[in-house]
Enzyme design. Structure first.
Site, short mmCIF file in Angstrom:
data_model
loop_
_atom_site.label_atom_id
_atom_site.label_comp_id
_atom_site.label_asym_id
_atom_site.label_seq_id
_atom_site.Cartn_x
_atom_site.Cartn_y
_atom_site.Cartn_z
N ARG A 206 -13.47 -7.87 -1.86
CA ARG A 206 -12.81 -7.69 -0.56
C ARG A 206 -12.32 -6.26 -0.42
O ARG A 206 -11.71 -5.70 -1.32
CB ARG A 206 -11.64 -8.66 -0.44
CG ARG A 206 -10.85 -8.53 0.89
CD ARG A 206 -9.62 -7.67 0.73
NE ARG A 206 -8.79 -7.65 1.95
CZ ARG A 206 -7.70 -6.91 2.10
NH1 ARG A 206 -7.31 -6.11 1.12
NH2 ARG A 206 -7.01 -6.93 3.22
N ASP B 141 -8.26 -2.43 5.09
CA ASP B 141 -8.25 -1.26 5.96
C ASP B 141 -8.08 0.06 5.22
O ASP B 141 -8.55 1.10 5.67
CB ASP B 141 -7.08 -1.38 6.95
CG ASP B 141 -5.73 -1.23 6.25
OD1 ASP B 141 -5.06 -0.19 6.44
OD2 ASP B 141 -5.34 -2.13 5.49
N THR C 97 -0.20 0.84 6.55
CA THR C 97 0.09 -0.17 5.54
C THR C 97 0.31 -1.50 6.25
O THR C 97 0.80 -1.54 7.38
CB THR C 97 1.32 0.20 4.70
OG1 THR C 97 1.61 -0.86 3.78
CG2 THR C 97 2.55 0.44 5.57
N GLY C 98 -0.06 -2.59 5.58
CA GLY C 98 0.15 -3.89 6.19
C GLY C 98 -1.04 -4.81 6.00
O GLY C 98 -1.79 -4.69 5.04
N THR D 127 0.83 -1.20 0.00
CA THR D 127 0.00 0.00 0.00
C THR D 127 0.87 1.26 0.00
O THR D 127 1.98 1.24 0.50
CB THR D 127 -0.88 -0.03 1.26
OG1 THR D 127 -1.77 -1.13 1.18
CG2 THR D 127 -1.68 1.24 1.44
N GLY E 213 -4.44 -5.83 6.28
CA GLY E 213 -5.64 -5.02 6.49
C GLY E 213 -6.60 -5.56 7.53
O GLY E 213 -7.13 -4.81 8.36
#
Length: 298
Positions: free
Chosen positions: A196, A199, A219-220, A168, A222
């Site tokens: 889908r 976050d 970021t990461g 992201t 979600g």
């Protein structure tokens, strides 16, 4: 007020051969955003300019270069938030928008709602001057190859992919008038179920901004970030923490403890001081120091 900007290109297990490209992308994003701020422009223009650069770079998971869903199609999400009004513009499940951040901004500025998704969001874009593209134009060759490999072995191995759950992009900026904006854009996870949404486009999760405290882009992973409403948690810490960096580190520590998952974040406090933290092997990020010099790292 002295302007400030910080950007990220995702927190994940970035391989050695992608480090230079990720760092270069962040550098170019900073250049685009800082050219706006240093000329007296708005933080909103700055975060949009920075993220457009990242969305157009296939090394990042946003816009062109986004991961493909289970059906082999790109579905993008983006959000931008105004710290003064607490209003956000968010768009999700986009398949025909080259720069999702532009639609997020359009929703922020002109829509009575704060979030639009899928066909309805694309219809809004078309009627408000944002052209639609052929979905195939958003598919980078590397992502097409990665999707084919991941479909075969279902393991999403790093050898197939650059990081199937991260990548992201985001930016936070403060302008000379004290305006504070945060923004995030993503293509989601490789082979995600169609429809889908993670976050990134969710207020308080992938992004949050409050001029009384600061702004954050996450970021990461979600589904884990949503559990702790990570961006809002970081901004809440900024209300009491003396250090922007400490607030970032404390937020990731809380996230790690409660979810046992991986993530990263960037932030600016209300005075424009940068902070960042991550619990992944690497995160691509960069910020402009008070003396105007660029600091980028992976």
């Amino acid at each position: 007020m002295k302007p400030s900007i910080i950007v990220h290109g995702g927190a994940w297990d970035i391989p050695d051969d992608a480090v230079e490209a990720c760092q270069s992308g962040c550098q170019r994003a900073l250049t685009a955003g800082w050219s706006v701020l240093s000329g007296g422009g708005s933080a909103l223009d700055a975060v949009e300019a920075a993220i457009v650069v990242l969305e157009n770079d296939p090394v990042f998971d946003a816009g062109y270069g986004s991961h493909l869903n289970l059906d082999g199609r790109v579905e993008c999400d983006a959000i931008v938030m105004d710290g003064a009004t607490l209003r956000a513009g968010s768009a999700a499940a986009l398949q025909r928008i080259r720069n999702p951040i532009r639609l997020a901004r359009k929703i922020l500025e002109t829509c009575p709602h704060m979030m639009l998704v899928a066909e309805g969001a694309e219809r809004y874009a078309k009627t408000h001057g944002i052209p639609l593209c052929d979905p195939k134009e958003l598919i980078a060759e590397a992502e097409w190859e990665a999707w084919q490999q991941c479909k075969k072995d279902q393991q999403h191995a790093p050898a197939n992919h650059r990081g199937h759950e991260q990548g992201t992009v985001g930016a936070v900026a403060v302008d000379s008038h004290g305006g504070l904006f945060a923004a995030t854009s993503t293509g989601g996870t490789c082979c995600k179920l169609p429809g889908r949404i993670g976050d990134s486009p969710l207020i308080g999760c992938g992004c949050y901004a409050d001029s009384e405290a600061g702004g954050v882009s996450s970021t990461g992973y979600g589904e884990a970030i949503m559990k702790v409403v990570m961006a809002k948690a970081a901004v809440d810490l900024l209300r009491s923490e003396a250090s922007a960096m400490h607030a970032a580190q404390e937020t990731i520590a809380l996230f790690s403890k409660r979810t046992q998952a991986t993530a990263g974040l960037i932030l600016l406090d209300r005075d424009g001081n940068p902070g960042f933290a991550f619990n992944t092997p690497r995160m691509a990020y960069g910020y402009v120091a008070p003396d105007g010099s660029y600091h980028t790292a992976v």
